[in-house]
Write an enzyme that holds these catalytic residues in place. Structure first.
Site, mmCIF file in Angstrom:
data_model
loop_
_atom_site.group_PDB
_atom_site.id
_atom_site.type_symbol
_atom_site.label_atom_id
_atom_site.label_comp_id
_atom_site.label_asym_id
_atom_site.label_seq_id
_atom_site.Cartn_x
_atom_site.Cartn_y
_atom_site.Cartn_z
ATOM 1 N NE ARG A 1 -3.469 -0.004 3.000
ATOM 2 C CZ ARG A 1 -4.612 0.168 2.560
ATOM 3 N NH1 ARG A 1 -5.392 -0.693 2.171
ATOM 4 N NH2 ARG A 1 -5.311 1.314 3.063
ATOM 5 C CG ASP B 1 2.053 6.338 2.310
ATOM 6 O OD1 ASP B 1 0.842 5.666 2.540
ATOM 7 O OD2 ASP B 1 2.845 6.918 3.106
ATOM 8 N NE ARG C 1 7.588 9.628 2.608
ATOM 9 C CZ ARG C 1 6.338 10.154 2.992
ATOM 10 N NH1 ARG C 1 5.161 9.317 2.775
ATOM 11 N NH2 ARG C 1 6.143 11.424 3.306
#
Length: 288
Positions: A77, A79, A234
């Protein structure tokens, strides 16, 4: 006046309905799709009512062609703003469909933002893009130059401060292996009565390289793990860039990891530099 009797409603579990479902199931076959996409114009990958997502566009387009409702599952999934090159999707399609023709039609309809790179039927009817995966592999690109590169603005993070690549590489070492990555993960919102999920993950690879070629100052971070938690890559990239700037050391990264405190980690890198590059499965021999 008496109303005429209504015909009896066919029960959902009646034999004719069950037989029809069995016939439909017999005509379907599990397929595996490798998808690439530019995530800039999407609110993430996963389907979400009322927002434009990669899975939403992909699913609607395939349904328009095959004319049956689909239940597709994605391996990861990503972002909003995050890209994909090796995202994998699984689902059941009509067994007699020409996958090469379907791929061409879907690509014509979704170009240039989404492209199906590969589409095959699999022998295992229980294959699941998410739960069958053995690892996910991400890449993150940084352009480390005094001036920004407009041609890389949608696919890399521009960092103008000079970075020490060797210190960033050294700081990757503490990440390898099985650890609790709470310091680098955004904790999910829990419903009442739900237990906090484990944030223990196993990182198989993490390294930085300078990429030769036509793009000056291009740096690439690669990380492979059995699974990732939300914003983990990230957060790690942002922290390692802080190391490259001299704000943190490799020893600090180890301490942050073991401390499990999200507030101690560095900045969260922006989404545009991140790409879901590859997803691995048992027995896979394909090289991306």
């Amino acid at each position: 006046h008496c109303s005429p009797p209504r015909p009896p409603r066919e029960r959902i579990n009646s034999r004719p309905v069950r037989r029809a479902r069995l016939r439909l199931a017999a005509m379907l076959r599990r397929a595996r799709v490798t998808v690439a996409y530019d995530g800039s114009g999407f609110h993430g990958f996963a389907k979400h009512e009322g927002t434009r997502t990669v899975m939403g566009e992909l699913s609607a387009t395939i349904e328009r062609i095959v004319r049956i409702p689909l239940q597709l599952v994605g391996a990861g999934r990503t972002d909003a703003g995050v890209h994909g090159w090796g995202q994998v999707v699984s689902g059941d399609l009509p067994a007699d469909i020409d996958l090469a023709d379907l791929q061409r039609r879907v690509n014509r309809m979704l170009a240039p933002e989404i492209a199906v790179r590969d589409w095959v039927f699999v022998d295992d009817p229980d294959f699941n893009a998410r739960y069958s995966a053995t690892y996910r592999h991400y890449r993150y690109h940084v352009v480390n130059t005094p001036m920004p590169n407009p041609l890389m603005a949608r696919s890399a993070w521009h960092v103008y401060q000079p970075l020490q690549l060797w210190t960033m590489q050294l700081a990757c070492d503490p990440l390898i292996g099985e650890h609790d990555f709470s310091a680098f993960c955004r904790r999910p919102r829990l419903r009442a009565g739900k237990a906090q999920p484990s944030l223990v993950r196993t990182v198989l690879r993490a390294d930085w390289t300078a990429v030769p070629g036509d793009v000056p100052g291009l740096l690439r971070f690669e990380i492979r793990a059995t699974a990732f938690c939300h914003q983990m890559v990230r957060s790690i990239v942002g922290t390692l860039v802080d190391v490259g700037m001299g704000k943190l050391t490799a020893a600090d990264v180890r301490a942050i990891l073991h401390g499990r405190d999200r507030t101690e980690a560095g900045q969260v890198a922006p989404p545009q530099g991140l790409v879901l590059w590859e997803v691995g499965y048992p027995g896979d021999t394909r090289v991306e």
